[in-house]
Design a protein around this motif. Structure first.
Motif, mmCIF file in Angstrom:
data_model
loop_
_atom_site.group_PDB
_atom_site.id
_atom_site.type_symbol
_atom_site.label_atom_id
_atom_site.label_comp_id
_atom_site.label_asym_id
_atom_site.label_seq_id
_atom_site.Cartn_x
_atom_site.Cartn_y
_atom_site.Cartn_z
ATOM 1 N N LEU A 130 9.322 17.648 14.892
ATOM 2 C CA LEU A 130 9.372 16.713 16.026
ATOM 3 C C LEU A 130 9.216 17.534 17.295
ATOM 4 C CD1 LEU A 130 9.976 13.941 17.416
ATOM 5 C CD2 LEU A 130 12.370 14.643 17.424
ATOM 6 N N ARG A 131 8.177 17.227 18.044
ATOM 7 C CA ARG A 131 7.941 17.973 19.289
ATOM 8 C C ARG A 131 8.178 17.055 20.481
ATOM 9 N NH1 ARG A 131 3.485 19.061 22.877
ATOM 10 N NH2 ARG A 131 2.003 17.864 21.639
ATOM 11 N N GLN A 180 14.252 8.560 18.443
ATOM 12 C CA GLN A 180 13.467 9.096 17.340
ATOM 13 C C GLN A 180 14.335 10.030 16.495
ATOM 14 O OE1 GLN A 180 12.421 8.733 20.529
ATOM 15 N NE2 GLN A 180 10.970 7.097 20.008
ATOM 16 N N ILE A 181 15.164 10.821 17.151
ATOM 17 C CA ILE A 181 16.040 11.738 16.412
ATOM 18 C C ILE A 181 17.127 10.944 15.689
ATOM 19 C CG2 ILE A 181 17.729 13.612 16.684
ATOM 20 C CD1 ILE A 181 15.887 14.771 18.846
ATOM 21 N N GLU A 182 17.666 9.921 16.343
ATOM 22 C CA GLU A 182 18.669 9.052 15.695
ATOM 23 C C GLU A 182 18.105 8.471 14.402
ATOM 24 O OE1 GLU A 182 21.241 7.153 19.434
ATOM 25 O OE2 GLU A 182 19.539 6.037 18.589
ATOM 26 N N GLU A 183 16.861 8.010 14.505
ATOM 27 C CA GLU A 183 16.227 7.368 13.351
ATOM 28 C C GLU A 183 16.030 8.389 12.224
ATOM 29 O OE1 GLU A 183 13.236 6.360 10.700
ATOM 30 O OE2 GLU A 183 12.538 7.530 12.429
ATOM 31 N N LEU A 184 15.539 9.590 12.593
ATOM 32 C CA LEU A 184 15.329 10.642 11.582
ATOM 33 C C LEU A 184 16.651 11.068 10.963
ATOM 34 C CD1 LEU A 184 12.715 12.931 13.390
ATOM 35 C CD2 LEU A 184 12.342 11.691 11.244
ATOM 36 N N ALA A 185 17.707 11.089 11.753
ATOM 37 C CA ALA A 185 19.016 11.549 11.273
ATOM 38 C C ALA A 185 19.531 10.661 10.135
ATOM 39 C CB ALA A 185 20.020 11.586 12.413
ATOM 40 N N LYS A 199 25.709 13.125 12.089
ATOM 41 C CA LYS A 199 25.285 12.526 10.800
ATOM 42 C C LYS A 199 24.856 13.576 9.786
ATOM 43 C CE LYS A 199 23.714 8.172 12.767
ATOM 44 N NZ LYS A 199 22.517 7.716 13.471
ATOM 45 N N VAL A 200 24.109 14.577 10.239
ATOM 46 C CA VAL A 200 23.645 15.654 9.353
ATOM 47 C C VAL A 200 23.768 16.979 10.121
ATOM 48 C CG1 VAL A 200 22.040 14.276 7.935
ATOM 49 C CG2 VAL A 200 21.244 15.261 10.092
ATOM 50 N N PRO A 201 23.687 18.103 9.398
ATOM 51 C CA PRO A 201 23.808 19.398 10.105
ATOM 52 C C PRO A 201 22.649 19.631 11.082
ATOM 53 C CG PRO A 201 24.086 19.687 7.735
ATOM 54 C CD PRO A 201 23.607 18.276 7.936
ATOM 55 N N VAL A 202 23.002 20.238 12.214
ATOM 56 C CA VAL A 202 21.991 20.652 13.200
ATOM 57 C C VAL A 202 22.171 22.146 13.436
ATOM 58 C CG1 VAL A 202 21.126 20.395 15.554
ATOM 59 C CG2 VAL A 202 22.014 18.393 14.335
ATOM 60 N N GLU A 203 21.125 22.907 13.185
ATOM 61 C CA GLU A 203 21.197 24.354 13.383
ATOM 62 C C GLU A 203 20.190 24.770 14.456
ATOM 63 O OE1 GLU A 203 23.348 26.343 12.147
ATOM 64 O OE2 GLU A 203 24.257 25.087 10.582
ATOM 65 N N TYR A 204 20.379 25.989 14.903
ATOM 66 C CA TYR A 204 19.477 26.517 15.942
ATOM 67 C C TYR A 204 18.903 27.852 15.478
ATOM 68 C CZ TYR A 204 18.993 30.192 19.446
ATOM 69 O OH TYR A 204 18.569 31.305 20.119
ATOM 70 N N PHE A 205 17.648 28.090 15.807
ATOM 71 C CA PHE A 205 17.114 29.445 15.687
ATOM 72 C C PHE A 205 16.253 29.747 16.906
ATOM 73 C CE2 PHE A 205 13.765 32.478 14.685
ATOM 74 C CZ PHE A 205 14.552 33.581 14.376
ATOM 75 N N CYS A 259 6.789 14.111 9.267
ATOM 76 C CA CYS A 259 8.190 13.685 9.228
ATOM 77 C C CYS A 259 8.425 12.551 8.221
ATOM 78 C CB CYS A 259 8.654 13.255 10.624
ATOM 79 S SG CYS A 259 8.897 14.654 11.721
ATOM 80 N N GLU A 260 7.324 11.923 7.752
ATOM 81 C CA GLU A 260 7.474 10.746 6.875
ATOM 82 C C GLU A 260 8.274 11.071 5.622
ATOM 83 O OE1 GLU A 260 4.477 12.084 7.674
ATOM 84 O OE2 GLU A 260 4.065 10.873 9.455
#
Lengths: 360, 338
Positions: free
Chosen positions: A286-287, A298-303, A330-336, A252-253
């Motif tokens: 991210l698991r 963690q997701i907020e930070e990555l976003a 903040k950014v797009p979130v998609e699902y698969f 993720c870095e």
């Protein structure tokens, strides 16, 4: 090196329970988790540690046996698969309301209804958002391997007693049925009555003299007091959210995109990540290991530093809602995902990543 | 519904591939039920088949009738719903020993107690087959299975006892291998008004093969099975040389003409008597001292729920004081403010 074995996830649930000093199991056969009780019965823990293993007449009976057993302050658990967990939800809500520690293992299969016997992650909402009635939460641990299945049995009991609350291991037909190398935990003795008294305090029904009377219940007819009870539950869930988040981050870095996936779909997504990286796509994974508490921070930070998220799930899109809440636009979130017992291939996930996030 | 309709067994078969194991007793029981349905004089579209979960519960897929594959243990409640909402249907519930007596035990006894007009066919193989071989509520004490590798330590249910305990009005027993007999008892069950329970002893070739060998071995079964018929002497044996007598408060198997027993001592089966005493004794009969009872053991007339419900609705509609909205508003706890 501890005791190394090649075992099925379901067999490890049984073995790990015995090794972590579990006192009792109450179950009912259902595919794909019947090996849990079968392994326990074969292992005869009642001879080795004194652990009780009982085949109930239904999941409704097993959850209520668990409710009774939990009130004695002992380490007790049950396991089932999706339709069986639905039958247990009444008891789960009561256990949460009575603040009794215990453990459930849900080896998920495709639904709704009787659905199928193939693996699925479609019980995410049920596990994380309640399932039963009332404002309660379960601590939900999502193992992605047979090894984690082993490790989380002990961890599950530890958290259940730390917070005096039911804990669920949310696994599925893949993890339950596949065989992997596993380093089994060392044997821990079952708790003595003195230890139970020290750990659980006054509420445990120990059958010992000179202890204060206690009535286990989830009922409070005085609504002001019931609100106070709920304040206490919510404070507990808040504390769990602050202190017990567990997750794994891979690549993720430097990532432009992050896939969020748990359990068996994280295993597949990990392969997709490798394929995508070979193609030059900077993608990380991210698991979430705890589904409640969810890794919101963690997701907020990555976003704040990636271009988008792809939630990969073996359901019709459930966890994606929690990812969206954390990303907060903040950014797009998609699902698969694939569902109804179908499992996505790594290639399908890469294609979804390219089409939904990168191409879009 | 006495229309002149003629069907054959094939009219009740669906085009779905039957996925029971080769040699499973379920195939034979299904044939018996289909033959019974073909001869009952009811229209094809009036049948509804409801099942729970288990091997036998795949039944509706293999029938050409309307079907309902429902929830584990709940078939009796769901079938009751079907029958109450559409009392003209002939509703058949197909359940196994796990489905009907473990998780469904509660619904089972209450359905029997309520005496709603259903035909419950209970496939008893004394094992959980669909989940691959765990013990069931009818597995005999000491049974070694995947979840009882050292033998069970529980007493099994005898389904007939549950029916009597719930004051049931119809109980019959049959065995998968005897299709003709199964057809006869299923026909009798269908004709009975109220909840009919037919226990069919059924062999699971994979997980409990030979469970009924002691009862059903062709060499010895004439001495180990008795086929009861209302109004007839309780005789059995290859040449009907044996009979049942009542002695010291229990049934006893004797050889007619030996030890002073004559044909006059042999009991006559009365399925229609309200008394449960002898029915209970017949249901309880077990090897080695007594043969196992087959046939219609109990078939008693009593008020049945769906008819009672219709009668009550009609009565209330005829005698009600409230006939319009104004009546309703002015009924109960209402008064005029002056």
């Amino acid at each position: 090196m501890g005791d190394l074995r090649l075992m099925k996830g379901n067999e490890v649930v049984a073995e790990a329970a015995i090794r972590c000093g579990c006192d009792g199991y109450f179950g009912y056969p259902i595919t794909p988790q019947s090996e849990v009780m079968e392994t326990l019965m074969l292992r005869k823990p009642w001879e080795e540690t004194g652990m009780v293993v009982l085949q109930a007449e239904s999941e409704v009976a097993s959850i209520n046996m668990l409710y009774g057993a939990a009130s004695t302050g002992k380490k007790v658990f049950t396991s089932s698969s999706s339709p069986g967990i639905s039958l247990m939800t009444e008891g789960i809500s009561y256990l949460a309301g009575a603040e009794l520690p215990c453990l459930f293992v849900n080896v998920q299969r495709g639904g709704p209804g009787l659905g199928t016997i193939q693996p699925s992650q479609a019980d995410y909402f049920q596990a994380v958002k309640g399932g039963g009635h009332g404002d309660y939460k379960l601590i939900v641990l999502a193992p992605a391997s047979v090894q984690e299945t082993n490790d989380f049995m002990d961890l599950g009991f530890e958290l259940a007693f730390k917070y005096s609350t039911p804990v669920m291991l949310l696994t599925d037909g893949v993890i339950g049925q596949m065989m992997e190398k596993v380093e089994l935990s060392d044997f821990k003795p079952r708790w003595t009555d003195e230890e139970i008294e020290r750990i659980s305090g006054e509420w445990a029904c120990l059958g010992k003299k000179d202890r204060p009377r206690h009535v286990s219940t989830s009922l409070e007819l005085d609504s002001e007091k019931m609100e106070q009870n709920n304040h206490r539950f919510q404070a507990k869930y808040q504390s769990i959210q602050e202190n017990e988040v567990r997750y794994e981050m891979l690549n993720c870095e430097d990532a432009d995109y992050v896939m969020v996936a748990f359990g068996s779909s994280a295993r597949i997504a990990q392969k997709s990540m490798e394929i995508a990286r070979e193609k030059g796509i900077k993608v990380g994974l991210l698991r979430p290991i705890t589904l409640f508490p969810f890794p919101i921070k963690q997701i907020e930070e990555l976003a704040g530093r990636v271009k988008g998220f792809l939630s990969v799930e073996m359901n019709a899109g459930q966890m994606v809602e929690d990812v969206k809440l954390a990303v907060n636009g903040k950014v797009p979130v998609e699902y698969f995902g694939r569902y109804g017992g179908m499992i996505p291939t790594p290639g399908e996930i890469v294609t979804a990543l390219e089409q939904k996030l990168i191409g879009g | 519904m006495a229309e002149n309709v003629t069907y054959t067994l094939k009219d009740f078969k669906s085009s779905n591939e039957v996925r029971w194991c080769p040699g499973c007793g379920d195939h034979a029981v299904m044939n018996a039920i289909q033959k019974a349905m073909a001869t009952l004089g009811k229209k094809h579209e009036d049948y509804a088949v409801v099942s729970g979960i288990g091997c036998s519960s795949r039944f509706p897929y293999y029938m050409s009738t309307f079907g309902f594959h429902t929830i584990h243990g709940r078939a009796a409640a769901i079938a009751s719903g079907v029958k109450s909402a559409n009392p003209n249907l002939s509703v058949w519930q197909i359940s196994g020993d796990g489905d009907a007596l473990a998780i469904g035990g509660n619904h089972f006894i209450h359905t029997v107690r309520r005496n709603i007009d259903l035909n419950i066919i209970l496939f008893n193989n004394r094992i959980y087959g669909l989940t691959k071989g765990q013990y069931s509520p009818t597995s005999e004490r000491g049974k070694v299975t995947k979840t009882s590798p050292f033998g069970t330590i529980e007493e099994p249910f005898n389904p007939g006892n549950l029916v009597l305990g719930a004051r049931g009005t119809f109980f019959a027993r049959s065995i998968d291998s005897n299709v003709k007999h199964s057809q006869e008892v299923c026909t009798a069950a269908a004709k009975h008004k109220g909840t009919s329970v037919v226990e069919v002893l059924q062999n699971c070739v994979i997980f409990n093969h030979g469970a009924y060998n002691d009862i059903n071995d062709p060499k010895t079964r004439a001495d180990r099975q008795i086929f009861l018929k209302h109004g007839e002497k309780m005789l059995f044996g290859a040449n009907n040389e044996k009979g049942l007598v009542w002695e010291n408060g229990d049934l006893k198997a004797v050889v007619v003409g030996e030890n002073g027993y004559t044909i006059d001592d042999v009991l006559v089966h009365d399925a229609k008597t309200e008394s449960m005493n002898l029915h209970h004794a017949l249901i309880e009969m077990a090897l080695p001292s007594l043969p196992v009872a087959f046939g219609v053991i109990r078939d008693v007339e009593a008020p049945f729920y769906d008819e009672e419900m219709e009668k009550q609705i009609a009565h209330v509609q005829e005698t009600r004081k409230i006939t319009c909205m104004d009546d309703l508003l002015n009924s109960g706890d209402t008064w005029e403010v002056e």
